[in-house]
Write a protein that holds these residues in place. Structure first.
Motif, PDB file in Angstrom:
ATOM      1  N   ASP A  96      41.317  40.833  41.279  1.00  0.00           N
ATOM      2  CA  ASP A  96      40.890  40.032  40.143  1.00  0.00           C
ATOM      3  C   ASP A  96      41.592  38.676  40.053  1.00  0.00           C
ATOM      4  O   ASP A  96      41.327  37.888  39.162  1.00  0.00           O
ATOM      5  CB  ASP A  96      41.084  40.799  38.834  1.00  0.00           C
ATOM      6  CG  ASP A  96      42.527  41.237  38.633  1.00  0.00           C
ATOM      7  OD1 ASP A  96      43.291  41.243  39.625  1.00  0.00           O
ATOM      8  OD2 ASP A  96      42.895  41.576  37.496  1.00  0.00           O
ATOM      9  N   LEU A  97      42.519  38.393  40.999  1.00  0.00           N
ATOM     10  CA  LEU A  97      43.136  37.078  41.026  1.00  0.00           C
ATOM     11  C   LEU A  97      42.207  36.087  41.717  1.00  0.00           C
ATOM     12  O   LEU A  97      41.398  36.471  42.568  1.00  0.00           O
ATOM     13  CB  LEU A  97      44.479  37.131  41.759  1.00  0.00           C
ATOM     14  CG  LEU A  97      45.641  37.781  41.007  1.00  0.00           C
ATOM     15  CD1 LEU A  97      46.852  37.891  41.912  1.00  0.00           C
ATOM     16  CD2 LEU A  97      45.996  37.008  39.752  1.00  0.00           C
ATOM     17  N   PRO A  98      42.303  34.812  41.379  1.00  0.00           N
ATOM     18  CA  PRO A  98      41.418  33.817  42.000  1.00  0.00           C
ATOM     19  C   PRO A  98      41.579  33.787  43.515  1.00  0.00           C
ATOM     20  O   PRO A  98      42.644  34.093  44.052  1.00  0.00           O
ATOM     21  CB  PRO A  98      41.884  32.500  41.364  1.00  0.00           C
ATOM     22  CG  PRO A  98      42.579  32.891  40.109  1.00  0.00           C
ATOM     23  CD  PRO A  98      43.196  34.233  40.373  1.00  0.00           C
ATOM     24  N   ALA A  99      40.519  33.396  44.195  1.00  0.00           N
ATOM     25  CA  ALA A  99      40.547  33.343  45.661  1.00  0.00           C
ATOM     26  C   ALA A  99      41.651  32.416  46.160  1.00  0.00           C
ATOM     27  O   ALA A  99      42.259  32.653  47.196  1.00  0.00           O
ATOM     28  CB  ALA A  99      39.194  32.892  46.187  1.00  0.00           C
ATOM     29  N   GLY A 100      41.943  31.344  45.437  1.00  0.00           N
ATOM     30  CA  GLY A 100      42.971  30.408  45.858  1.00  0.00           C
ATOM     31  C   GLY A 100      44.370  30.995  45.849  1.00  0.00           C
ATOM     32  O   GLY A 100      45.291  30.414  46.426  1.00  0.00           O
ATOM     33  N   ALA A 101      44.534  32.152  45.209  1.00  0.00           N
ATOM     34  CA  ALA A 101      45.851  32.776  45.152  1.00  0.00           C
ATOM     35  C   ALA A 101      46.329  33.186  46.539  1.00  0.00           C
ATOM     36  O   ALA A 101      47.534  33.221  46.807  1.00  0.00           O
ATOM     37  CB  ALA A 101      45.810  34.000  44.237  1.00  0.00           C
ATOM     38  N   GLN A 102      45.414  33.500  47.427  1.00  0.00           N
ATOM     39  CA  GLN A 102      45.808  33.935  48.760  1.00  0.00           C
ATOM     40  C   GLN A 102      46.540  32.829  49.513  1.00  0.00           C
ATOM     41  O   GLN A 102      47.550  33.066  50.178  1.00  0.00           O
ATOM     42  CB  GLN A 102      44.571  34.393  49.536  1.00  0.00           C
ATOM     43  CG  GLN A 102      43.885  35.599  48.908  1.00  0.00           C
ATOM     44  CD  GLN A 102      42.693  36.068  49.731  1.00  0.00           C
ATOM     45  OE1 GLN A 102      42.332  35.439  50.720  1.00  0.00           O
ATOM     46  NE2 GLN A 102      42.091  37.159  49.318  1.00  0.00           N
ATOM     47  N   GLY A 103      46.022  31.603  49.408  1.00  0.00           N
ATOM     48  CA  GLY A 103      46.674  30.502  50.088  1.00  0.00           C
ATOM     49  C   GLY A 103      48.061  30.212  49.534  1.00  0.00           C
ATOM     50  O   GLY A 103      48.998  29.953  50.287  1.00  0.00           O
TER      51      GLY A 103
END
Length: 326
Positions: A99-106
Motif C-alpha cells: 500500500d506504499l506508493p510505487a516511488g517508495a521502492q526507489g
C-alpha cells in the motif's frame, strides 16, 4: 537526551593529523546523539571464571573442551549480529508493503549503500550504535529498526541453537566514536545499566527510546512527491519498530519471539518447540548445579519466564490463525 540536531562535523581541512604514537589518534571528538543496544550472554561470565580452575589442572582435555565451547559461543554471538544486519540491509524491495506508493521502492534502495550501525564486540558483550541524524530522519529510524531486528534475530538464534540466552538494554545518549567503530558515551552507559538491572533474559528498552519512536512525525501538510513518500516510510518504520517490542508492566523489551526474528530461517512453530526444549534443559541444569539453593531457584525463574513467553507466543499464533483474512 535532549532532542537537538546533530553537531556538525568539522571539515577535513580543519582536522589536524594526530602525531605518531598519540593514543587519541583514532578519536572523532565530535559529540553526537546515538541509539545504543548493549547485550551480553547470560551466565557467560561464570563460564569465563571457570578458566582459573582449568588452567594447569589435572584434566587438560576437559579444559580444552570448555575453552572451545565458550569461545564458539562468543564468536557465533558476534557473528549473528553482523549476519542479521547484513541480511536486513540486503533485503529486497519486495519487503515493502504493497500500500506504499510505487516511488517508495526507489527511495528504499538509496539506503542499501548508506551508513550502517556500528557494531563492536568485547568479551561476551556486543554493542550496536546508530547515529541520530535529524537531517535524515528516515535513515535514522531505519537504523534503529535494524538494531531491533538484529537483536531479536540474534537472541532467538543463540537461544535456539546453543541454549545461550541474551540480556541487554537499549538507550539514547550523546557520545563520540573511537577508531571509526566504537561509540563511547552516555548511551552505552545507560544501556549497560539496563542490562545489569534486568531480572529476565531479555533486552530492555529505555522509556526515552519509546518516547522518541512515539513522537509524531512532523508533517507540514503540503509535502509532495519524494518528500511525502519519505514521511510515509518513516511512519511505517516507526510502526515496525513497535511491532518488534513487547511490554510487561512498565517495562518494554525486544520480542525475540516475533515471527520476523526467524524470517528466512525456520518456521516460528518449529523454533518455539526448540526454544522450549533449550529453556527446560537450562532450567534443569541450574537446579542440579552446585550453586546455593537460593541462587539455583533465582536462575530457574529466568527460564520459567522464557517458558511463559513461549506459551504466550503460541497463543498469539493460534489467535492469528483464527482471525479471518480481510
Amino acid at each position: 537526551m535532549a532532542r537537538n540536531g546533530p553537531h556538525r562535523r568539522r571539515k577535513r581541512s580543519q582536522q589536524r593529523d594526530a602525531p605518531a604514537g598519540n593514543p587519541l589518534a583514532g578519536l572523532d571528538p565530535v559529540i553526537a546523539g546515538y541509539a545504543t543496544v548493549f547485550v551480553d550472554l547470560l551466565g557467560m561470565s561464570q563460564e569465563l571464571r571457570r578458566f582459573d580452575g582449568l588452567a594447569g589442572g589435572p584434566n587438560p582435555d576437559r579444559a580444552v573442551e570448555v575453552v572451545r565451547r565458550t569461545a564458539m559461543a562468543i564468536v557465533l554471538f558476534r557473528k549473528h549480529f553482523h549476519q542479521y544486519l547484513q541480511f536486513f540491509y540486503g533485503r529486497e524491495v519486495r519487503a515493502l508493503p504493497s500500500d506504499l506508493p510505487a516511488g517508495a521502492q526507489g527511495i528504499w534502495r538509496e539506503f542499501h549503500g548508506g551508513p550502517r550501525p556500528l557494531v563492536q564486540g568485547f568479551g561476551d558483550s556486543v554493542a550496536i550504535s546508530v547515529r541520530l541524524d535529524y537531517t535524515n530522519r528516515l535513515a535514522m529510524v531505519r537504523g534503529i529498526y535494524a538494531q531491533f531486528h538484529a537483536t531479536a534475530g540474534a537472541s532467538l538464534n543463540m537461544a535456539y541453537t546453543l541454549g545461550q540466552f541474551l540480556r541487554g538494554g537499549v538507550a539514547l545518549g550523546y557520545g563520540c566514536v573511537l577508531d571509526g567503530k566504537e561509540v563511547i558515551g552516555a548511551g552505552i552507559a545507560k544501556a549497560v545499566k539496563l542490562e545489569k538491572d534486568a531480572c529476565f533474559p531479555r533486552v530492555r528498552v529505555d522509556q526515552e527510546v519509546i518516547d522518541f519512536l512515539g513522537t509524531p512525525v512532523p508533517v507540514r501538510g503540503d509535502e509532495e512527491g519524494d518528500d511525502r513518500i519519505r514521511l510515509e516510510l518513516e511512519i511505517w518504520l516507526r510502526q515496525r519498530c513497535f511491532g518488534l517490542l513487547q511490554k510487561e508492566g512498565a517495562e518494554w523489551y525486544i520480542d525475540m519471539l516475533h515471527p520476523e526474528a526467524c524470517e528466512g530461517w525456520l518456521p516460528i512453530g518449529q523454533v518455539l518447540d526448540g526454544l522450549e526444549t533449550q529453556a527446560r534443559d537450562q532450567r534443569a541444569r541450574a537446579l542440579q548445579s552446585g550453586m546455593a539453593q537460593e541462587d539455583r531457584e533465582k536462575v530457574a525463574k529466568k527460564y520459567d519466564w522464557v517458558l511463559e513467553q513461549v506459551d504466550l507466543a503460541r497463543g498469539r499464533m493460534t489467535v492469528a490463525k483464527e482471525v479471518p483474512a480481510p
